[in-house]
Design an enzyme around this catalytic site. Structure first.
Site, PDB file in Angstrom:
ATOM      1  N   SER A 221      15.740 -37.838 -13.032  1.00 48.69           N
ATOM      2  CA  SER A 221      17.156 -37.489 -12.911  1.00 48.69           C
ATOM      3  C   SER A 221      18.005 -38.683 -13.314  1.00 48.69           C
ATOM      4  O   SER A 221      17.563 -39.842 -13.219  1.00 48.69           O
ATOM      5  CB  SER A 221      17.463 -37.098 -11.462  1.00 48.69           C
ATOM      6  OG  SER A 221      18.855 -37.035 -11.223  1.00 48.69           O
TER       7      SER A 221
ATOM      8  N   TYR B 216      16.292 -38.531  -2.230  1.00 48.81           N
ATOM      9  CA  TYR B 216      16.052 -37.887  -3.521  1.00 48.81           C
ATOM     10  C   TYR B 216      16.174 -38.907  -4.650  1.00 48.81           C
ATOM     11  O   TYR B 216      15.306 -38.990  -5.530  1.00 48.81           O
ATOM     12  CB  TYR B 216      17.050 -36.749  -3.733  1.00 48.81           C
ATOM     13  CG  TYR B 216      16.943 -36.082  -5.085  1.00 48.81           C
ATOM     14  CD1 TYR B 216      16.065 -35.020  -5.286  1.00 48.81           C
ATOM     15  CD2 TYR B 216      17.726 -36.507  -6.156  1.00 48.81           C
ATOM     16  CE1 TYR B 216      15.968 -34.411  -6.526  1.00 48.81           C
ATOM     17  CE2 TYR B 216      17.620 -35.902  -7.402  1.00 48.81           C
ATOM     18  CZ  TYR B 216      16.742 -34.856  -7.583  1.00 48.81           C
ATOM     19  OH  TYR B 216      16.633 -34.254  -8.810  1.00 48.81           O
TER      20      TYR B 216
END
Length: 252
Positions: free
Chosen positions: A145, A158
């Site tokens: 990401s 995360y």
């Protein structure tokens, strides 16, 4: 030297392959002539995918948050689908948590997020090496990401898990090359995509169909790093001014 990659007649294992980006990956890979092994937790989503692409998709219900699941899954593939030559680690969860607020559930939530986002893809990547390397043109694709580059405040675990997966992917690629294993190891740096993973907000989200198409195109081009949509700009901004990149991403 980069080599083009062809998904036609490949068997591709996609974790989280029946929802969100994974669902679009499964659909588009089938359209390119691949057979997809879709892994997921939700039986209804898996069944719907199998019905839509009867004969082109194999489904397997598994919870990658369960200890030992990656080992069991890789063993199942080795015994039942040894023709599998591509692994796409797509499954992920994101908890929006203020870690400064005392909560009896927060430690368990941290463990769950790390297990799904980091432990499972690391273990699957390594456990699947013997299966993948038995084929002439195998590949591993780890989806990270833009938050691995510059984290946001409300999803600390995360972001940390994706940063760690990014580092692992680079090292695994180097190890495969040093060992002369013909495995293409790619990282797809994902942008903010319109799925249930992230909260609703004022930010424009990238359509899953385009995110999946960009990822597949990057693998076909043999890219080590596949920067999806706005992460291309984030990469440049971070290179010029890390602090500016952090400010931009902090409240995304």
């Amino acid at each position: 030297m980069r080599h083009s990659f062809d998904f036609n007649n490949k068997t591709v294992l996609v974790t989280g392959g029946a929802r969100g980006i994974g669902l679009e990956l499964s659909r588009q890979l089938v359209s390119k002539g691949a057979h997809v092994i879709a892994i997921g937790r939700d039986a209804a989503s898996l069944d719907a995918l199998a019905m839509q692409f009867h004969g082109s998709v194999t489904i397997m219900q598994a919870d990658l948050g369960t200890p030992g699941s990656a080992r069991a899954l890789s063993q199942w593939v080795r015994e039942t689908r040894p023709e599998c030559s591509v692994l796409i680690n797509n499954a992920a969860i994101m908890h929006h948590t203020d870690l400064t607020v005392d909560s009896p559930a927060r430690l368990a939530a941290i463990s769950a997020e790390i297990t799904v986002n980091l432990t499972a893809p690391l273990q699957l990547s390594v456990a699947m090496l013997p299966v993948l390397s038995a084929h002439p043109a195998p590949a591993i694709v780890n989806i990270t990401s833009g938050l691995a580059i510059a984290p946001k405040r409300e999803a600390a675990v995360y972001c940390a898990s994706k940063a760690a997966l990014r580092s692992f992917t680079r090292s695994l690629r180097d190890q495969c090359r040093a060992s002369k294993l013909p495995i293409q190891v790619s990282e797809a740096v994902m942008t903010l995509v319109d799925t249930t993973l992230s909260r609703a907000g004022s930010f424009r989200k990238y359509p899953p169909v385009r995110a999946a198409a960009d990822l597949i195109a990057g693998v076909e081009r043999g890219l080590d790093e596949i920067w999806i949509e706005k992460t291309k700009l984030l990469r440049i901004v971070h290179r010029l001014s890390p602090e500016l990149a952090y400010r931009i991403m902090r409240d995304r």
